[in-house]
Write an enzyme that holds these catalytic residues in place. Structure first.
Site, PDB file in Angstrom:
ATOM      1  N   GLU A 259     -10.170   2.509  -4.822  1.00  0.00           N
ATOM      2  CA  GLU A 259     -10.986   2.917  -3.683  1.00  0.00           C
ATOM      3  C   GLU A 259     -10.561   4.300  -3.201  1.00  0.00           C
ATOM      4  O   GLU A 259      -9.373   4.557  -2.981  1.00  0.00           O
ATOM      5  CB  GLU A 259     -10.874   1.890  -2.563  1.00  0.00           C
ATOM      6  CG  GLU A 259     -11.231   0.481  -3.021  1.00  0.00           C
ATOM      7  CD  GLU A 259     -11.657  -0.429  -1.883  1.00  0.00           C
ATOM      8  OE1 GLU A 259     -11.669   0.022  -0.723  1.00  0.00           O
ATOM      9  OE2 GLU A 259     -11.989  -1.593  -2.171  1.00  0.00           O
TER      10      GLU A 259
ATOM     11  N   ARG B 268      -8.218  -7.420  -7.997  1.00  0.00           N
ATOM     12  CA  ARG B 268      -9.060  -8.615  -8.069  1.00  0.00           C
ATOM     13  C   ARG B 268     -10.508  -8.207  -8.248  1.00  0.00           C
ATOM     14  O   ARG B 268     -10.860  -7.027  -8.205  1.00  0.00           O
ATOM     15  CB  ARG B 268      -8.929  -9.430  -6.776  1.00  0.00           C
ATOM     16  CG  ARG B 268      -9.228  -8.589  -5.537  1.00  0.00           C
ATOM     17  CD  ARG B 268      -9.288  -9.391  -4.272  1.00  0.00           C
ATOM     18  NE  ARG B 268      -9.299  -8.569  -3.075  1.00  0.00           N
ATOM     19  CZ  ARG B 268     -10.347  -7.916  -2.595  1.00  0.00           C
ATOM     20  NH1 ARG B 268     -11.485  -7.959  -3.252  1.00  0.00           N
ATOM     21  NH2 ARG B 268     -10.265  -7.212  -1.485  1.00  0.00           N
TER      22      ARG B 268
ATOM     23  N   VAL C 108     -16.125  -8.272  -3.829  1.00  0.00           N
ATOM     24  CA  VAL C 108     -17.337  -8.921  -3.343  1.00  0.00           C
ATOM     25  C   VAL C 108     -18.566  -8.218  -3.914  1.00  0.00           C
ATOM     26  O   VAL C 108     -19.565  -8.847  -4.277  1.00  0.00           O
ATOM     27  CB  VAL C 108     -17.380  -8.908  -1.798  1.00  0.00           C
ATOM     28  CG1 VAL C 108     -18.674  -9.527  -1.286  1.00  0.00           C
ATOM     29  CG2 VAL C 108     -16.181  -9.633  -1.217  1.00  0.00           C
TER      30      VAL C 108
ATOM     31  N   LYS D 154     -17.323  -3.924   4.758  1.00  0.00           N
ATOM     32  CA  LYS D 154     -18.498  -3.447   4.032  1.00  0.00           C
ATOM     33  C   LYS D 154     -19.717  -4.328   4.295  1.00  0.00           C
ATOM     34  O   LYS D 154     -19.600  -5.554   4.342  1.00  0.00           O
ATOM     35  CB  LYS D 154     -18.197  -3.417   2.530  1.00  0.00           C
ATOM     36  CG  LYS D 154     -17.019  -2.530   2.159  1.00  0.00           C
ATOM     37  CD  LYS D 154     -16.563  -2.767   0.733  1.00  0.00           C
ATOM     38  CE  LYS D 154     -15.298  -2.017   0.418  1.00  0.00           C
ATOM     39  NZ  LYS D 154     -14.740  -2.357  -0.901  1.00  0.00           N
TER      40      LYS D 154
ATOM     41  N   GLU E  22      -6.625   2.863  -1.817  1.00  0.00           N
ATOM     42  CA  GLU E  22      -5.884   1.687  -2.251  1.00  0.00           C
ATOM     43  C   GLU E  22      -6.438   1.202  -3.572  1.00  0.00           C
ATOM     44  O   GLU E  22      -7.502   1.647  -4.033  1.00  0.00           O
ATOM     45  CB  GLU E  22      -5.971   0.570  -1.204  1.00  0.00           C
ATOM     46  CG  GLU E  22      -7.376   0.056  -0.947  1.00  0.00           C
ATOM     47  CD  GLU E  22      -7.411  -1.009   0.144  1.00  0.00           C
ATOM     48  OE1 GLU E  22      -6.444  -1.089   0.913  1.00  0.00           O
ATOM     49  OE2 GLU E  22      -8.409  -1.754   0.199  1.00  0.00           O
TER      50      GLU E  22
ATOM     51  N   LYS F  33       0.810  -1.218   0.000  1.00  0.00           N
ATOM     52  CA  LYS F  33       0.000   0.000   0.000  1.00  0.00           C
ATOM     53  C   LYS F  33       0.843   1.268   0.000  1.00  0.00           C
ATOM     54  O   LYS F  33       0.446   2.286  -0.578  1.00  0.00           O
ATOM     55  CB  LYS F  33      -0.952   0.002   1.195  1.00  0.00           C
ATOM     56  CG  LYS F  33      -1.788  -1.269   1.369  1.00  0.00           C
ATOM     57  CD  LYS F  33      -2.598  -1.612   0.139  1.00  0.00           C
ATOM     58  CE  LYS F  33      -3.453  -2.855   0.376  1.00  0.00           C
ATOM     59  NZ  LYS F  33      -4.142  -3.313  -0.833  1.00  0.00           N
TER      60      LYS F  33
ATOM     61  N   GLY G  13     -10.454  -4.840   4.890  1.00  0.00           N
ATOM     62  CA  GLY G  13     -10.861  -4.079   6.073  1.00  0.00           C
ATOM     63  C   GLY G  13     -10.111  -4.437   7.334  1.00  0.00           C
ATOM     64  O   GLY G  13     -10.412  -3.913   8.403  1.00  0.00           O
TER      65      GLY G  13
ATOM     66  N   HIS H 294     -17.058   6.324   1.260  1.00  0.00           N
ATOM     67  CA  HIS H 294     -16.159   5.371   0.602  1.00  0.00           C
ATOM     68  C   HIS H 294     -16.686   5.164  -0.817  1.00  0.00           C
ATOM     69  O   HIS H 294     -17.729   4.545  -1.018  1.00  0.00           O
ATOM     70  CB  HIS H 294     -16.157   4.054   1.383  1.00  0.00           C
ATOM     71  CG  HIS H 294     -15.222   3.024   0.845  1.00  0.00           C
ATOM     72  ND1 HIS H 294     -14.345   2.327   1.637  1.00  0.00           N
ATOM     73  CD2 HIS H 294     -15.018   2.556  -0.410  1.00  0.00           C
ATOM     74  CE1 HIS H 294     -13.651   1.466   0.892  1.00  0.00           C
ATOM     75  NE2 HIS H 294     -14.056   1.595  -0.357  1.00  0.00           N
TER      76      HIS H 294
END
Length: 455
Positions: free
Chosen positions: A275, A292, A295, A237, A288, A116, A165, A208
């Site tokens: 994000e 991938r 969800v 989330k 970040e 990060k 998270g 967010h």
């Protein structure tokens, strides 16, 4: 195009990937642990290979077993889903070394963006706004205090290798920083095997916002709009939606353009999620980049009509994107709620057990991504996610109402099993959420109000 794809994952995401593969005429190989031998994807896939015992490190994280399963079944590509090995550059490199196509970005891109602190630097160089904070990893509590003194409080400590998270701590007072640093570092070491932390300014009252991006191997990149993922509990989330409510169009375009610019700057290939933190004053900063599938990807699929897994597969096969940015025209609104096997009345404690009843909702424009069924046992070894329920409608108000109706239809029962459906419905009913004025602080605010009312 590939003829056989191995799915290196489990649960609803493995089944979701397998379904798109079947529609494309691609054979699928499901890998599974002993605990998942009766899972839905094992029943659905063309082949199934047992990896090992329930412990993830001996099954879903055991790279030699996964590569051997691919070799034995003739798989040409590996789809990692999300979690587990999906953002492991070593796994991506090992796949390539063994003649397997990793359905995701190149290993070096995963490595850069997975760190990060490195990702912050690269994105800043690409012209994306990042929050003030450390340039690289923070080496000690003393250094953390020096940086925090420059950025101002509150600050947030984050694991360099973090994700999902986890590995985060918000610090509001300098006196609390040393303890928070040590605790977060220990957590990062235990969960990610990497104790390095970085520090950045924490924005109160923020939203967010994330942007879905697709990039092919030919230098083309598009965004599929944004999602609002502000409903979170401890940075996890709970409810996501697209488009983000009450987001001015000029700001929406600016955020999405920044995401595409960042993806092109690092030579990204595949599906990525950028994000952002959106401050109350409209300023946005990159948090970040996730290398991938997310969800919450179904809400993007519902408003765009684009199958993200199909796009991942065609991109990995070397084909160019079949559409340009002006062809992406989101319609209506979609909202997703994550139904977990947890008890909100006991601090969201996981509630594993046998499902004696599992009847998901239906009806127009309702989608349920789940791997659960009556007679299946929710085990204690993995994530407690049971189902993702997504509703689409021509506008947000109808979508939220439809999702609430769908959640009310769920029938889930079993000895000791509790779910979050009622809690999710209470959240949907909160006036701040209904008005689209909520922030990442909504869940904490609701908890404080409930405690005050009770006592």
């Amino acid at each position: 195009m590939f003829t056989t794809v191995l799915i290196a994952n489990r649960g609803e995401i493995a089944l979701r990937i397998a379904r798109t593969c079947r529609e494309m005429g691609i054979r699928t190989v499901a890998v599974h642990s002993t605990a998942d031998r009766d899972s839905a994807v094992v029943r659905f896939a063309d082949r199934a290979v047992h990896l090992g015992p329930a412990a993830a490190r001996a099954s879903y994280l055991h790279i030699p077993s996964i590569v051997e399963a691919a070799r034995l079944t003739g798989a040409q590509a590996v789809h990692p889903g999300y979690g587990f090995l999906s953002e492991d550059p070593d796994f991506a490199e090992i796949c390539e070394a063994n003649g397997l196509t990793f359905i995701g970005p190149p290993p070096q891109v995963i490595e850069q963006l997975g760190d990060k602190s490195v990702a912050r630097r690269l994105m800043a160089e690409a012209g994306l706004p990042v929050l003030p904070g450390s340039v690289g990893a923070v080496r000690s509590p003393t250094e953390a205090r020096e940086i925090a003194a420059r950025t101002g409080y509150p600050v947030i400590l984050k694991a360099v290798a973090g994700g999902g998270g986890r590995g985060m701590a918000v610090v509001r007072d300098a006196a609390d920083l040393p303890t928070a640093f040590q605790e977060t570092r220990a957590h990062a070491r235990a969960v990610f095997g990497d104790e390095r932390l970085y520090l950045e300014r924490y924005v109160d009252g923020a939203r967010h916002i994330e942007v879905q991006v697709l990039c092919d191997r030919h230098g083309n990149a598009v965004h599929l709009g944004e999602r609002d993922c502000s409903v979170q509990r401890r940075h996890q989330k709970l409810i996501e939606e697209s488009p983000a409510p009450n987001l001015p169009d000029p700001l929406r375009r600016e955020i999405c353009a920044a995401a595409v610019r960042g993806a092109l700057a690092v030579g990204y290939v595949g599906a990525a999620t950028f994000e952002f933190v959106l401050a109350p004053d409209g300023a946005f900063h990159l948090m970040e980049v996730n290398c991938r599938l997310q969800v919450e990807h179904p809400v993007t699929e519902m408003v765009t009509g684009i199958d993200l897994v199909r796009e991942q597969l065609t991109i990995a096969a070397g084909e160019p994107l079949t559409f340009r940015q002006d062809a992406v025209r989101p319609r209506g609104a979609a909202v997703e709620a994550r139904v977990n096997a947890e008890d909100p009345e006991r601090g969201f404690l996981p509630t594993p057990g046998l499902l004696t009843e599992f009847v998901p909702p239906g009806g127009p424009f309702v989608r349920v991504d789940t791997h659960a069924y009556a007679g299946w046992t929710v085990g204690p070894d993995y994530d407690s996610l049971l189902a993702k329920t997504i509703a689409w409608a021509p506008d947000r108000e109808q979508a939220v109402t439809r999702l609430d109706r769908a959640l009310a239809e769920f029938r889930i029962d079993g000895p000791g099993v509790r779910t979050t459906t009622d809690y999710l419905r209470r959240t949907l009913a909160d006036r701040r959420f209904r008005d689209g004025r909520h922030t990442t602080g909504l869940v904490a605010e609701m908890a404080a109000e409930a405690a005050e009312a009770a006592g």
